[in-house]
Design a protein around this motif. Structure first.
Motif, PDB file in Angstrom:
ATOM      1  N   UNK A  99       0.848  -1.184   0.000  1.00 26.20           N
ATOM      2  CA  UNK A  99       0.000   0.000   0.000  1.00 26.20           C
ATOM      3  C   UNK A  99       0.889   1.242   0.000  1.00 26.20           C
ATOM      4  N   UNK A 100       0.660   2.120  -0.975  1.00 25.61           N
ATOM      5  CA  UNK A 100       1.514   3.292  -1.163  1.00 25.61           C
ATOM      6  C   UNK A 100       0.678   4.567  -1.136  1.00 25.61           C
ATOM      7  N   UNK A 101       0.620   5.265   0.001  1.00 19.00           N
ATOM      8  CA  UNK A 101      -0.080   6.559   0.084  1.00 19.00           C
ATOM      9  C   UNK A 101       0.749   7.674  -0.547  1.00 19.00           C
ATOM     10  N   UNK A 102       0.109   8.803  -0.714  1.00 19.60           N
ATOM     11  CA  UNK A 102       0.767   9.933  -1.370  1.00 19.60           C
ATOM     12  C   UNK A 102       1.776  10.644  -0.479  1.00 19.60           C
ATOM     13  N   UNK A 103       1.589  10.579   0.847  1.00 17.79           N
ATOM     14  CA  UNK A 103       2.453  11.346   1.749  1.00 17.79           C
ATOM     15  C   UNK A 103       3.105  10.460   2.808  1.00 17.79           C
ATOM     16  N   UNK A 104       3.374   9.228   2.458  1.00 16.57           N
ATOM     17  CA  UNK A 104       3.965   8.277   3.390  1.00 16.57           C
ATOM     18  C   UNK A 104       5.491   8.358   3.296  1.00 16.57           C
ATOM     19  N   UNK A 105       6.180   8.732   4.391  1.00 17.93           N
ATOM     20  CA  UNK A 105       7.643   8.833   4.337  1.00 17.93           C
ATOM     21  C   UNK A 105       8.326   7.508   4.038  1.00 17.93           C
ATOM     22  N   UNK A 106       7.641   6.380   4.224  1.00 17.09           N
ATOM     23  CA  UNK A 106       8.262   5.068   3.980  1.00 17.09           C
ATOM     24  C   UNK A 106       7.938   4.512   2.596  1.00 17.09           C
ATOM     25  N   UNK A 107       7.168   5.249   1.786  1.00 17.67           N
ATOM     26  CA  UNK A 107       6.697   4.701   0.511  1.00 17.67           C
ATOM     27  C   UNK A 107       7.844   4.335  -0.419  1.00 17.67           C
ATOM     28  N   UNK A 108       8.836   5.199  -0.510  1.00 18.83           N
ATOM     29  CA  UNK A 108       9.951   4.934  -1.448  1.00 18.83           C
ATOM     30  C   UNK A 108      10.669   3.635  -1.105  1.00 18.83           C
ATOM     31  N   UNK A 109      10.961   3.428   0.174  1.00 15.97           N
ATOM     32  CA  UNK A 109      11.670   2.218   0.561  1.00 15.97           C
ATOM     33  C   UNK A 109      10.807   0.980   0.361  1.00 15.97           C
ATOM     34  N   UNK A 110       9.499   1.090   0.657  1.00 16.88           N
ATOM     35  CA  UNK A 110       8.645  -0.075   0.490  1.00 16.88           C
ATOM     36  C   UNK A 110       8.426  -0.413  -0.978  1.00 16.88           C
ATOM     37  N   UNK A 111       8.466   0.613  -1.849  1.00 15.36           N
ATOM     38  CA  UNK A 111       8.416   0.335  -3.274  1.00 15.36           C
ATOM     39  C   UNK A 111       9.681  -0.393  -3.718  1.00 15.36           C
ATOM     40  N   UNK A 112      10.830   0.051  -3.250  1.00 16.98           N
ATOM     41  CA  UNK A 112      12.078  -0.630  -3.569  1.00 16.98           C
ATOM     42  C   UNK A 112      12.057  -2.086  -3.106  1.00 16.98           C
ATOM     43  N   UNK A 113      11.491  -2.318  -1.936  1.00 14.86           N
ATOM     44  CA  UNK A 113      11.457  -3.686  -1.368  1.00 14.86           C
ATOM     45  C   UNK A 113      10.447  -4.586  -2.049  1.00 14.86           C
ATOM     46  N   UNK A 114       9.556  -3.982  -2.859  1.00 19.27           N
ATOM     47  CA  UNK A 114       8.492  -4.779  -3.470  1.00 19.27           C
ATOM     48  C   UNK A 114       8.987  -5.585  -4.664  1.00 19.27           C
TER      49      UNK A 114
END
Length: 295
Positions: free
Chosen positions: A280-295
């Motif tokens: 799950x990737x919200x628009x203002x989540x500070x962890x989104x970039x790292x979780x996208x990389x880990x996906x």
């Protein structure tokens, strides 16, 4: 050339139509704790009285390299919002905008500059989908005169209702002459993999990109489910939440229709039950970039 915030590419040798998904940041925003975490106080009470601000959070836009075209989900915040004193309304409405959020956008954080980190220009974008029409999601519109712009019929209708600016819809920055707007209507679907969502739109006709409705933050908000062959599915949820960990524990934000936010959050969690590896990737989540990389 600077690197993008994060890029998740399809594995070599796969026939995945989704070649890559990237997240780029068009600046940062400070919001009140009540905004992100919810509050029992009435919205205007905490908006006018809160003295606390959270650390800056990213203003994310997502770039999808599909076999057929380059696609954006959201377009970020316009740098003019921090350089042009006339960007926001004046008077009481302008005061409320000042109380709601503080933006920080550098010259290198425009949508054009961020696309360049991926080797693209705005003219390369074929389609841009807007999760909703608030300022920090439609700010790149002046740069996208050649793209097809998708928004739900329900969201577009907000522009014609009474007092759109006090409700967060800056019409003069949305209804720009020359833009190619398309109002979409999510249709009933029998796709069991989308349950409990019962309406969707297969954007590319190949099942890889499915729009689903997550009302709550705004009445016409939409999320994008990205289904990839060899990597985890992604759900881009806009402002349904300000952190994936908040959504997972059922905590809803303080801006929007509370009942709808609770109901939509439950639907997303039910979808994650069936898609255990859903990211799950919200628009203002500070962890989104790292979780996208880990996906």
């Amino acid at each position: 050339m600077a690197s993008a915030t994060a890029v998740s590419r399809a594995e070599n040798g796969t026939a995945d139509p989704v070649k890559a998904v990237s997240v780029v940041s068009t600046g940062t925003v400070e919001i009140h704790p009540e905004h992100a975490f919810g509050s029992r106080k009435p919205l205007y009470w905490w908006l006018l009285t809160s003295r606390d601000w959270l650390p800056p959070r990213p203003i994310n836009a997502y770039v999808i390299e599909h076999a057929k075209r380059l696609i954006l989900f959201d377009t970020g915040q316009d740098r003019a919002s921090v350089t042009d004193a006339s960007y926001f309304p004046g008077g009481v409405t302008g005061f409320l905008y000042d109380r709601l959020a503080r933006f920080h956008i550098g010259e290198e954080e425009t949508l054009t500059a961020q696309l360049a980190t991926l080797g693209y220009a705005p003219a390369d974008v074929g389609t841009a989908m807007l999760s909703h029409l608030h300022q920090d999601h439609m700010g790149g519109l002046p740069e996208l005169s050649g793209a097809d712009l998708l928004v739900t019929e329900t969201e577009w209708a907000e522009l014609s209702k009474l007092a759109p600016e006090p409700r967060g819809f800056l019409r003069k920055h949305i209804q720009i002459p020359g833009l190619k707007w398309h109002q979409v209507d999510l249709q009933p679907t029998a796709d069991p993999s989308l349950a409990p969502f019962t309406r969707s739109l297969d954007v590319m006709g190949d099942g890889s990109l499915a729009l689903v409705p997550p009302p709550g933050h705004t009445a016409g908000s939409m999320s994008l489910l990205i289904r990839r062959r060899k990597r985890s599915p992604l759900l881009l949820v806009g402002d349904l939440t300000y952190g994936a960990e908040l959504l997972v524990r059922g905590q809803v934000p303080g801006v929007g229709a509370h009942k709808q936010l609770v109901e939509t959050t439950a639907r997303v969690l039910a979808l994650k039950e069936t898609m255990s590896d859903l990211v799950i990737l919200p628009a203002h989540d500070p962890t989104a970039a790292q979780r996208l990389l880990d996906s």
